[in-house]
Design a protein around this motif. Structure first.
Motif, mmCIF file in Angstrom:
data_model
loop_
_atom_site.group_PDB
_atom_site.id
_atom_site.type_symbol
_atom_site.label_atom_id
_atom_site.label_comp_id
_atom_site.label_asym_id
_atom_site.label_seq_id
_atom_site.Cartn_x
_atom_site.Cartn_y
_atom_site.Cartn_z
ATOM 1 N N SER A 125 -7.751 3.651 -11.098
ATOM 2 C CA SER A 125 -6.967 4.823 -10.700
ATOM 3 C C SER A 125 -6.734 5.663 -12.231
ATOM 4 O O SER A 125 -6.416 6.837 -12.395
ATOM 5 C CB SER A 125 -5.527 4.471 -10.321
ATOM 6 N N ASN A 214 5.808 -1.522 -14.660
ATOM 7 C CA ASN A 214 6.185 -0.391 -13.882
ATOM 8 C C ASN A 214 7.475 -0.470 -13.112
ATOM 9 O O ASN A 214 7.682 -1.040 -12.112
ATOM 10 C CB ASN A 214 5.081 -0.136 -12.634
ATOM 11 N N TYR A 217 9.356 0.393 -9.528
ATOM 12 C CA TYR A 217 9.517 -0.576 -8.439
ATOM 13 C C TYR A 217 11.097 -1.289 -8.412
ATOM 14 O O TYR A 217 11.098 -2.142 -7.817
ATOM 15 C CB TYR A 217 8.403 -1.499 -8.470
ATOM 16 N N TYR A 246 3.642 1.073 -20.848
ATOM 17 C CA TYR A 246 2.982 0.688 -19.569
ATOM 18 C C TYR A 246 1.729 1.649 -19.543
ATOM 19 O O TYR A 246 1.959 2.851 -19.274
ATOM 20 C CB TYR A 246 3.689 0.762 -18.436
ATOM 21 N N TYR A 266 4.127 -7.741 -13.472
ATOM 22 C CA TYR A 266 3.911 -7.307 -12.341
ATOM 23 C C TYR A 266 4.533 -8.273 -11.307
ATOM 24 O O TYR A 266 3.714 -9.226 -10.486
ATOM 25 C CB TYR A 266 2.410 -6.997 -11.983
ATOM 26 N N LYS A 276 0.745 -7.617 -6.775
ATOM 27 C CA LYS A 276 -0.368 -6.845 -6.522
ATOM 28 C C LYS A 276 -1.853 -7.457 -7.292
ATOM 29 O O LYS A 276 -2.515 -7.179 -6.579
ATOM 30 C CB LYS A 276 -0.188 -5.550 -7.237
ATOM 31 N N GLU A 282 -8.113 -11.527 -12.022
ATOM 32 C CA GLU A 282 -7.300 -10.711 -12.931
ATOM 33 C C GLU A 282 -6.377 -11.897 -13.591
ATOM 34 O O GLU A 282 -6.624 -12.152 -14.799
ATOM 35 C CB GLU A 282 -6.553 -9.549 -12.354
HETATM 36 P P1 FDP Z 1 -5.671 -0.270 -10.452
HETATM 37 O O1 FDP Z 1 -4.865 -0.176 -9.140
HETATM 38 O O2 FDP Z 1 -5.760 1.373 -11.239
HETATM 39 O O3 FDP Z 1 -7.091 -0.700 -10.316
HETATM 40 O O4 FDP Z 1 -5.698 -4.129 -10.743
HETATM 41 C C1 FDP Z 1 -4.969 -3.349 -10.308
HETATM 42 C C2 FDP Z 1 -4.238 -2.239 -11.396
HETATM 43 O O5 FDP Z 1 -4.897 -1.014 -11.634
HETATM 44 C C3 FDP Z 1 -4.168 -2.777 -12.738
HETATM 45 O O6 FDP Z 1 -5.005 -2.550 -13.678
HETATM 46 C C4 FDP Z 1 -2.725 -2.250 -13.310
HETATM 47 O O7 FDP Z 1 -2.120 -2.860 -14.321
HETATM 48 C C5 FDP Z 1 -1.854 -2.214 -11.923
HETATM 49 O O8 FDP Z 1 -3.015 -2.082 -10.975
HETATM 50 C C6 FDP Z 1 -1.337 -0.907 -11.774
HETATM 51 O O9 FDP Z 1 -0.479 -0.769 -10.697
HETATM 52 P P2 FDP Z 1 0.618 0.258 -10.333
HETATM 53 O O10 FDP Z 1 0.314 1.596 -10.475
HETATM 54 O O11 FDP Z 1 1.264 -0.318 -9.057
HETATM 55 O O12 FDP Z 1 1.773 -0.017 -11.551
#
Ligand code: FDP
Length: 352
Positions: A125, A214, A217, A246, A266, A276, A282
């Motif tokens: 993202s 983050n 949440y 973060y 997380y 997640k 990971e």
């Molecule tokens: P992303 O969704 O952008 O691929 O692995 C998933 C991940 O990124 C991690 O790199 C990152 O630490 C986490 O998700 C971020 O998630 P949030 O937006 O829920 O904080």
């Protein structure tokens, strides 16, 4: 931070050869995998670096197995790794965060004794906004008897990993890896196209400066997670406040904390009861690296590398980083606290 100790130029190739010589029975297969990973890393770095120049950004229209919009660069990175790794005769199977099933080695190529699991472009993202992203890799040794790798070969606990690494595409490109003999970091010199040893024997500080979580949440965290976060922020008077950082790109957050100390968390929450992040792509590889650097990684109750994987894309809560900070998490998450005893982070911050 005294890790910039390289006094002569050591390429990743020379370093891998020297490490291999320490093990007279080594076949060189694992070294071969590491070379191939370094090559894939350079190719992906090249694409990431030029992403803003050519019009290759943006969603490709397909969703990945988690139902997230897939970015073009994810697909490109995925293909680069598969093509760099499938024909070397060292792997018997692969699995990628971007693919639903095992990635078999094509019939026309020889199979070896290792399996590769990878997240080709983590933090996707962040791609569109020019924030560091990364690649994460984990190497396991085949257990089944056939020539081709099977699901059982991929679903091994993290403690059986033979190697793990990540590449961070940040202000410079770095490749950090372990084969269980410490953690070593290499920085890509773009002028000569070589990864040079820049961070030998990386060690994470015993307790750290940074808290990476983050906290939007907070409303869906369990009360003991909220109590833990208050502890890290110095709000319950038990420890000095950590600094919150973060990025939202796991590799970038982890890498900073590896160098500066601290914890990335997380946690599970009421909406995502299993967290997640993915165990195989990971949590396990970063846990191996973190432990090799003197840190710890837990899901709150179990050491990450002891968690039994039941499926390829299994998610897991993750608390990873400096030893003392992760021990605090394990201790506090083991004791449920009454909700009334935990003011919200914002209420507590406002009243202090
Ligand atoms: P992303 O969704 O952008 O691929 O692995 C998933 C991940 O990124 C991690 O790199 C990152 O630490 C986490 O998700 C971020 O998630 P949030 O937006 O829920 O904080």
């Amino acid at each position: 931070m005294g890790f910039h100790t390289a006094t002569s130029v050591v390429t990743i190739e020379r370093f891998i050869i020297e490490q291999e010589r320490m093990f007279p029975h080594a076949t060189g297969e694992l070294s071969g995998i590491l070379y191939d990973i370094a090559l894939a890393a350079k190719m992906i770095a090249n694409k990431v670096r030029s992403a803003g120049l050519v019009d290759i950004l943006g969603a490709e229209g397909k969703d990945n197995v988690q139902g997230e919009a897939q970015q073009k660069l994810d697909v490109i990175a995925n293909d680069i790794i598969i093509k760099a790794m499938d024909h070397g005769g060292r792997l018997c199977a692969m699995a990628s965060e971007e693919e639903p099933d095992i990635i078999p080695i094509p019939d026309n190529f020889r199979c070896g004794k290792y399996c590769l699991l990878f997240d080709p472009l983590d933090g996707s993202s962040n791609i569109d906004v020019n924030v560091p992203v990364g690649t994460i890799l984990s190497v396991l040794q085949k257990r089944t008897n056939g020539i081709r790798g099977e699901m059982e070969d991929l679903l091994q606990r993290g403690k059986y990993q033979k190697a793990a690494g990540y590449i961070i595409y940040g202000s410079s490109t770095m490749l950090v890896y372990t084969t269980g003999q410490g953690v070593h970091g290499f920085t890509l010199d773009p002028a000569i196209g070589e990864f040079l040893l820049s961070h030998p024997n990386m060690r994470i500080p015993e307790s750290g400066r940074y808290l990476s979580v983050n906290d939007s949440y907070e409303q869906v965290w369990d009360d003991n997670v909220r109590a833990l976060m208050r502890r890290y922020r110095g709000l319950d008077g038990e420890q000095r406040a950590m600094s919150v950082r973060y990025v939202g790109s796991l590799v970038a957050d982890f890498h900073r904390n590896l160098l500066g100390g601290g914890i990335f968390a997380y946690p599970a929450n009421k909406k995502s009861p299993r967290g997640k992040l993915r165990l195989l792509y990971e949590a396990n590889p970063l846990a191996f690296i973190c432990e090799q650097a003197g840190g710890l990684a837990t899901d709150g109750a179990n050491r990450i590398m002891d968690v039994k994987p039941l499926e390829l894309h299994q998610r897991v809560p993750l608390f990873i980083g400096s030893k003392r900070d992760v021990e605090t998490a394990s201790a506090m998450l083991a004791q449920p606290v009454p909700a009334s005893a935990v003011p919200s982070l914002s209420a507590a911050t406002a009243s202090t």
